[in-house]
Design a protein around this motif. Structure first.
Motif, PDB file in Angstrom:
ATOM      1  N   PHE A  84      71.749  41.033   5.124  1.00 40.33           N
ATOM      2  CA  PHE A  84      71.660  42.462   4.823  1.00 40.33           C
ATOM      3  C   PHE A  84      70.790  43.113   5.887  1.00 40.33           C
ATOM      4  N   VAL A  85      71.346  44.075   6.627  1.00 42.13           N
ATOM      5  CA  VAL A  85      70.662  44.717   7.750  1.00 42.13           C
ATOM      6  C   VAL A  85      70.363  46.174   7.397  1.00 42.13           C
ATOM      7  N   GLY A  86      69.091  46.536   7.436  1.00 44.95           N
ATOM      8  CA  GLY A  86      68.674  47.905   7.156  1.00 44.95           C
ATOM      9  C   GLY A  86      68.140  48.596   8.390  1.00 44.95           C
ATOM     10  N   PRO A  87      67.873  49.898   8.301  1.00 46.96           N
ATOM     11  CA  PRO A  87      67.491  50.663   9.494  1.00 46.96           C
ATOM     12  C   PRO A  87      66.042  50.480   9.939  1.00 46.96           C
ATOM     13  N   HIS A  88      65.122  50.189   9.010  1.00 43.61           N
ATOM     14  CA  HIS A  88      63.713  50.061   9.381  1.00 43.61           C
ATOM     15  C   HIS A  88      62.970  49.339   8.258  1.00 43.61           C
ATOM     16  N   VAL A 127      65.719  44.941  -5.373  1.00 42.45           N
ATOM     17  CA  VAL A 127      66.994  45.113  -6.075  1.00 42.45           C
ATOM     18  C   VAL A 127      67.750  43.796  -6.214  1.00 42.45           C
ATOM     19  N   LEU A 128      67.944  43.080  -5.122  1.00 45.25           N
ATOM     20  CA  LEU A 128      68.732  41.847  -5.188  1.00 45.25           C
ATOM     21  C   LEU A 128      68.100  40.798  -6.100  1.00 45.25           C
ATOM     22  N   PRO A 129      66.776  40.547  -6.034  1.00 46.06           N
ATOM     23  CA  PRO A 129      66.204  39.616  -7.007  1.00 46.06           C
ATOM     24  C   PRO A 129      66.416  40.056  -8.453  1.00 46.06           C
ATOM     25  N   SER A 130      66.394  41.381  -8.713  1.00 48.76           N
ATOM     26  CA  SER A 130      66.622  41.853 -10.075  1.00 48.76           C
ATOM     27  C   SER A 130      68.050  41.613 -10.526  1.00 48.76           C
ATOM     28  N   LEU A 131      68.948  41.388  -9.580  1.00 48.34           N
ATOM     29  CA  LEU A 131      70.349  41.110  -9.899  1.00 48.34           C
ATOM     30  C   LEU A 131      70.634  39.608  -9.887  1.00 48.34           C
ATOM     31  N   GLY A 132      69.586  38.803  -9.747  1.00 45.88           N
ATOM     32  CA  GLY A 132      69.761  37.362  -9.800  1.00 45.88           C
ATOM     33  C   GLY A 132      70.043  36.708  -8.469  1.00 45.88           C
ATOM     34  N   GLU A 133      69.877  37.431  -7.351  1.00 47.53           N
ATOM     35  CA  GLU A 133      70.151  36.873  -6.023  1.00 47.53           C
ATOM     36  C   GLU A 133      68.894  36.940  -5.167  1.00 47.53           C
ATOM     37  N   GLU A 134      68.390  35.770  -4.762  1.00 46.62           N
ATOM     38  CA  GLU A 134      67.176  35.730  -3.961  1.00 46.62           C
ATOM     39  C   GLU A 134      67.386  35.073  -2.605  1.00 46.62           C
ATOM     40  N   GLY A 135      68.599  34.628  -2.320  1.00 44.38           N
ATOM     41  CA  GLY A 135      68.835  33.898  -1.083  1.00 44.38           C
ATOM     42  C   GLY A 135      69.388  34.730   0.049  1.00 44.38           C
ATOM     43  N   VAL A 136      69.469  36.055  -0.125  1.00 47.47           N
ATOM     44  CA  VAL A 136      70.029  36.924   0.911  1.00 47.47           C
ATOM     45  C   VAL A 136      68.966  37.188   1.978  1.00 47.47           C
ATOM     46  N   GLN A 137      69.338  37.009   3.236  1.00 50.98           N
ATOM     47  CA  GLN A 137      68.436  37.328   4.339  1.00 50.98           C
ATOM     48  C   GLN A 137      68.499  38.829   4.619  1.00 50.98           C
ATOM     49  N   THR A 138      67.345  39.486   4.676  1.00 47.24           N
ATOM     50  CA  THR A 138      67.286  40.916   4.984  1.00 47.24           C
ATOM     51  C   THR A 138      66.493  41.115   6.269  1.00 47.24           C
ATOM     52  N   GLY A 189      59.794  18.530  15.393  1.00 46.77           N
ATOM     53  CA  GLY A 189      60.918  19.284  14.842  1.00 46.77           C
ATOM     54  C   GLY A 189      60.945  20.689  15.387  1.00 46.77           C
ATOM     55  N   ALA A 190      61.963  21.443  14.971  1.00 43.98           N
ATOM     56  CA  ALA A 190      62.126  22.828  15.424  1.00 43.98           C
ATOM     57  C   ALA A 190      62.185  23.747  14.217  1.00 43.98           C
ATOM     58  N   ASP A 191      61.572  24.911  14.328  1.00 42.83           N
ATOM     59  CA  ASP A 191      61.660  25.913  13.276  1.00 42.83           C
ATOM     60  C   ASP A 191      63.056  26.518  13.268  1.00 42.83           C
ATOM     61  N   ALA A 192      63.650  26.601  12.081  1.00 46.71           N
ATOM     62  CA  ALA A 192      65.003  27.145  11.977  1.00 46.71           C
ATOM     63  C   ALA A 192      64.976  28.661  12.166  1.00 46.71           C
ATOM     64  N   ASP A 193      65.939  29.175  12.892  1.00 50.72           N
ATOM     65  CA  ASP A 193      66.107  30.615  13.056  1.00 50.72           C
ATOM     66  C   ASP A 193      67.031  31.089  11.943  1.00 50.72           C
ATOM     67  N   LEU A 194      66.442  31.629  10.875  1.00 54.14           N
ATOM     68  CA  LEU A 194      67.214  31.977   9.684  1.00 54.14           C
ATOM     69  C   LEU A 194      68.154  33.147   9.923  1.00 54.14           C
ATOM     70  N   LEU A 195      67.936  33.903  11.002  1.00 56.25           N
ATOM     71  CA  LEU A 195      68.762  35.076  11.268  1.00 56.25           C
ATOM     72  C   LEU A 195      69.813  34.821  12.341  1.00 56.25           C
ATOM     73  N   ALA A 196      69.909  33.587  12.813  1.00 57.97           N
ATOM     74  CA  ALA A 196      70.853  33.297  13.894  1.00 57.97           C
ATOM     75  C   ALA A 196      72.286  33.219  13.397  1.00 57.97           C
ATOM     76  N   PRO A 219      75.751  31.299  11.762  1.00 56.84           N
ATOM     77  CA  PRO A 219      76.655  32.370  11.315  1.00 56.84           C
ATOM     78  C   PRO A 219      76.539  32.641   9.823  1.00 56.84           C
ATOM     79  N   PHE A 220      76.807  33.896   9.437  1.00 56.51           N
ATOM     80  CA  PHE A 220      76.819  34.318   8.051  1.00 56.51           C
ATOM     81  C   PHE A 220      78.260  34.532   7.600  1.00 56.51           C
ATOM     82  N   ALA A 221      78.497  34.302   6.318  1.00 55.30           N
ATOM     83  CA  ALA A 221      79.837  34.504   5.779  1.00 55.30           C
ATOM     84  C   ALA A 221      80.136  35.984   5.564  1.00 55.30           C
ATOM     85  N   HIS A 222      79.092  36.793   5.350  1.00 51.34           N
ATOM     86  CA  HIS A 222      79.289  38.227   5.106  1.00 51.34           C
ATOM     87  C   HIS A 222      78.040  38.958   5.580  1.00 51.34           C
TER      88      HIS A 222
END
Length: 728
Positions: free
Chosen positions: A252-256, A266-277, A526-533, A535-538
């Motif tokens: 999920f990409v926002g402007p600022h 909002v997303l945690p209140s809807l039961g979703e906590e795994g979305v990258q913002t 080890g290497a730190d994972a780039d969580l924003l790299a 590919p995303f499904a949506h």
């Protein structure tokens, strides 16, 4: 006389003005159902706690087992957190089905009792769709629908909508719109709230639309497009197995950042906590100090897709094989590495391998070419390869020919070395090359982000090669350590009389595969994972009307499926938006986009829109201005700037809840007594937010042309209750 006791109506806590709604015929069925929900919640939470504790105790050191364990712990933790957070107010409302009179209760999550009876259906399930989508013209098999308004875990109002004669049996609750409009007019908080209890049919159709291609949620201020996109995100993760966290998940990409903080709950209140913002700037690490590009001509040049494409020739210059041969001296003999040998090694990586990762492949192939020409047997071959790996002349020549590169160096060189820029972007004329030149190579602006991102993708991690060599060294040390331990065990076994080649544990440890298995993974770097790299499904992108062609490429790289939810309003584009959505998106690589318009303004009072509409139409006559459905009864107030502090203090005194914003062309200094409920923002940073009170300072100072008109329009339409315009 004995004191009369009030009947227990929990969880209903209706005010005296709604006493008619406490009729047992109206609420007793609900109360019985809520008692069953409470019992099920207690049992479910207890079971989840036990299951979570067991999952955490399960040993899983590495590999697929560790990943699956972590995902299960994450899933259980998220569900447990949601159940604890909401308790009974998990329930949004109920539907009564025509003919049968059977009631179905809709919740944020699904819930069943110990006998398997469904107490709540998940709002995202097909069974719950009529709760949101039914209308009087299309009742979808419902006799009536009830929605609850929860405050502090108690129901303070509810309202019924009747779709048939059967649904008209209790007229006391038939106030279809009162609670909905009350919710719209409620005080704002620093966090956006979900609107599950009041989603309208036009919004629900967008929430449940398919995700195969790009969907544009097009709507003006107050149409709920952002909150619809958030609910759509939660719905798609539930309904579309292609988008699950194991398949790439959702970005999920926002402007600022103020926007991300506002919508973050909002997303945690809807039961979703795994979305990258994130914001676009977050996609490129190390650019936190980037600022706006002050020269519009420079910004336009960098927004061109051709400039992003210039990264390829910029990197290719560092992948050209040497044209001169090199004599490599070794204890086993001398080998001459010819230009053809260099070319063969440089051609060895698979197509598409990032530059810094391909470097190891090239080096390995180069060593193979040299070793193949040495007169060594199989035993000496490994020794020769290790010696060549440390050969200074060969290593120096290779480092010059295929160096490790940083994306910041490649892009910085474009702006500071004119000859390099002319080679990579030959279409630029001399004046454009001059415009793009700057003294400080890493004085990053927002316009640089797409090029930095493209360079980072093309190069790969510059630490990967170093990390690989460190890992190989660490593995060798660990294997040597384990060999020493095993040798000691074998010596001890022999001295104690055990058969060196027996069937015991010690003899098993001789095998190389078991030696390798005993290597301590924790000792390896080890290497730190780039969580924003990706590919995303949506990918969901809000305020998408502001994205340049080059910025779109940043998102397309992270979503190969081209599955997007695109949220925006062409009339709020600060740089203008003369194309249609379909034309714009087809040009950047999304040719099959569908546009879903929202035309009803649920948030902004009609009084505010009456003043805001002429502002935007003066610059954009064809702007899609939505129609407001409610009136606040408070006209827009015009006053001198000197009244700023008194207006805020008066509002704070009369409104114990809610938020206010001072919006200006610059940061307005805060005054004593304003507290945490008053913010000072520019029009650009206010985009996407909403406040009960907005004080717009010197609107003419926000600029001229389309940018100025858009900033004034955006600033005015942030108000949900009252707008005050202050002028010097």
């Amino acid at each position: 006389m004995p004191q009369e006791t009030q009947p227990d109506t929990a969880p209903f806590a209706l005010p005296d003005t709604l006493a008619a709604k406490t009729d047992p015929d109206l609420i007793d069925t609900d109360r019985r159902h809520f008692r069953a929900v409470a019992a099920s919640l207690e049992h479910t939470i207890s079971q989840l706690e036990e299951t979570l504790a067991e999952a955490r105790r399960t040993p899983a050191r590495s590999g697929t087992a560790a990943l699956e364990r972590d995902q299960e712990v994450h899933r259980l933790t998220a569900r447990l957190r949601t159940l604890r957070r909401y308790d009974l107010d998990l329930c949004l409302g109920r539907m009564v089905h025509e003919g049968t009179g059977e009631a179905t209760y809709v919740g944020r999550l699904g819930l069943a009792d110990t006998d398997g009876r469904r107490l709540l259906v998940d709002w995202r399930s097909p069974a719950a769709e009529p709760f949101f989508a039914a209308t009087h013209a299309r009742p979808m098999g419902l006799a009536s629908r009830r929605r609850y308004r929860w405050v502090g875990g108690r129901i303070v109002d509810f309202w019924d909508e009747a779709f048939t004669e059967e649904g008209l049996s209790h007229p006391a609750a038939l106030d279809d719109q009162s609670a909905f409009l009350a919710t719209l007019g409620a005080s704002r908080t620093p966090r956006m709230r979900d609107v599950l209890g009041t989603i309208q049919a036009d919004q629900d159709a967008i929430v449940r639309a398919g995700s195969r291609n790009a969907l544009v949620v097009d709507g003006g201020p107050g149409t709920g497009k952002t909150v619809v996109a958030l609910h759509r995100t939660a719905y798609l993760l539930y309904a579309d197995p292609r988008l699950g966290h194991r398949r790439g998940g959702v970005l999920f990409v926002g402007p600022h950042q103020p926007y991300l903080a506002y919508v973050g709950d909002v997303l945690p209140s809807l039961g979703e906590e795994g979305v990258q913002t994130c914001t676009l700037r977050d996609l490129v690490p190390g650019t936190g100090d980037a600022g706006p590009e002050t020269d519009e001509r420079v910004a336009a040049l960098k927004a061109d897709l051709r400039m992003v494409a210039a990264i390829e020739p910029a990197v290719a210059l560092y992948e050209e094989p040497p044209t001169e041969s090199l004599l490599v001296e070794t204890p086993w003999g001398d080998v001459r590495v010819t230009a053809a040998d260099w070319a063969e090694a440089f051609d060895s990586p698979d197509p598409g391998t990032p530059h810094n990762l391909a470097r190891d492949d090239v080096w390995d192939e180069l060593l193979t070419i040299v070793v193949d020409r040495l007169p060594v047997d199989d035993v000496s071959r490994d020794q020769a390869r290790r010696a060549l790996d440390r050969h200074r002349a060969l290593r120096d020549a290779f480092d010059r020919a295929w160096p490790l590169l940083e994306h910041t160096d490649v892009v910085g060189d474009l702006w500071t070395v004119p000859a390099y820029l002319r080679h990579c972007a030959p279409w630029l004329d001399p004046e454009e090359v001059r415009l793009l030149r700057r003294r400080e190579p890493e004085a990053w602006t927002y316009a640089d982000l797409p090029l930095l991102d493209a360079a980072r993708l093309r190069l790969g991690d510059p630490e990967a090669s170093r990390r690989r060599r460190r890992t190989q060294s660490a593995e060798a040390r660990e294997r040597a350590r384990m060999s020493a331990v095993i040798d000691d065990l074998r010596t001890t076994a022999r001295e104690s009389g055990a058969d060196e080649y027996g069937d015991g544990l010690v003899s098993m440890l001789v095998h190389d595969d078991l030696r390798t298995a005993l290597v301590d993974d924790a000792a390896l770097p080890g290497a730190d994972a780039d969580l924003l790299a990706g590919p995303f499904a949506h990918v969901v992108v809000d305020e998408a009307q502001e994205l340049t062609d080059a910025e779109w490429q940043m998102l397309l790289r992270r979503c190969p499926s081209r599955s997007f939810t695109i949220v925006g309003d062409r009339a709020q584009a600060r740089r203008g938006f003369t194309e249609s959505w379909t034309e714009r998106l087809a040009r950047v690589g999304l040719p099959d986009a569908t546009v879903a318009p929202l035309t009803i303004n649920y948030r902004t009072p009609a009084e505010v829109m009456a003043e805001a509409e002429p502002v935007i139409r003066a610059a954009l006559p064809e702007a899609n201005v939505p129609t407001s459905i409610r009136e606040s009864g408070v006209p827009v107030h015009h006053a001198p700037l000197a009244e700023l502090d008194s207006v805020i203090r008066s509002w704070l005194a009369g409104h114990p809840e809610g938020t206010a914003a001072v919006i200006a062309s610059h940061d307005v200094p805060r005054r004593p007594g304003w507290g945490d409920r008053v913010r000072s923002l520019t029009a650009e940073l206010a985009k996407g937010l909403e406040f009960d009170l907005v004080l717009l300072v010197d609107p003419d100072s926000l600029g001229e042309g389309i940018t100025g008109a858009v900033d004034r329009y955006v600033a005015m339409t942030r108000a949900t209750q009252r707008l005050v315009v202050l002028t010097s």
